[in-house]
Design an enzyme around this catalytic site. Structure first.
Site: not given
Length: 193
Positions: A92, A122, A149, A172-173, A187
């Site tokens: 989308n 970074h 979304g 994040t994982k 989660r």
């Protein structure tokens, strides 16, 4: 001029593609990024005027575009050439895919609006010109994955086949196959039968 990589004869582009630290303002990377911006703008214009004529432009921008895959413009990329989108995948509006490292999206996926796939990292250590240094880690999204979304997928994450990630989640994982994940950080809240 500071030599950030003594004894390493590779170009910044070679270091980038290897996932090692590199200087982001490398001239070759700049040239390729400008090409990507130009092609993304052409794709957007062509999609507005005549949607079928836009597909070859998108195929030229991306490293791989599977059969019957569709991306609603606008699309924002670093290079485009490091992105693979599988067959029958629908993306989308407003995908941001920072493809400093490879981004692989499987077949039959549904990608919601305003999704961000972010491969750059970074360094956080102090040092000279550290603001100019980057590295990257690839992102892999399996087959039949749904990203709601506003989902953000961080560097180095893999999402297994048949997984649903709820709107606004920050992944994040790695997520396994066949689960529903929500939240920040994302989660798993249940498996999919």
């Amino acid at each position: 001029m500071v030599d950030h990589f003594p004894g390493d004869a590779r170009t910044n582009r070679e270091r980038m593609l290897a996932g090692d630290l590199y200087i982001a303002d490398d001239p070759e990377n700049t040239r390729r990024a400008q090409r990507a911006v130009r092609l993304a703008a052409e794709y957007h214009r062509a999609a507005v005027e005549d949607e079928p004529s836009a597909t070859p432009i998108l195929a030229d921008l991306l490293g791989h575009l599977g059969d019957d895959a569709f991306v609603k413009p606008p699309l924002f990329v670093d290079y485009g050439e490091n992105i693979s989108i599988g067959a029958r995948t629908f993306v989308n509006y407003n995908l941001i895919a920072l493809d400093v490292a490879p981004i692989t999206i499987g077949s039959d996926c549904q990608i919601g609006p305003n999704v961000q796939l972010l491969t750059p990292t970074h360094p956080v250590e102090a040092g000279p010109r550290r603001d100019k240094l980057e590295a990257a880690r690839p992102i892999s999204i399996g087959d039949n994955v749904w990203l709601g979304g506003g989902v953000i997928v961080l560097p180095g994450v893999s999402i297994g086949d048949d997984t649903v990630v709820g709107a606004g989640a920050v992944v994040t994982k790695d997520l396994p196959a066949g689960v529903v994940a929500v939240g920040n950080p994302a989660r798993v809240i249940r498996t999919i039968a």
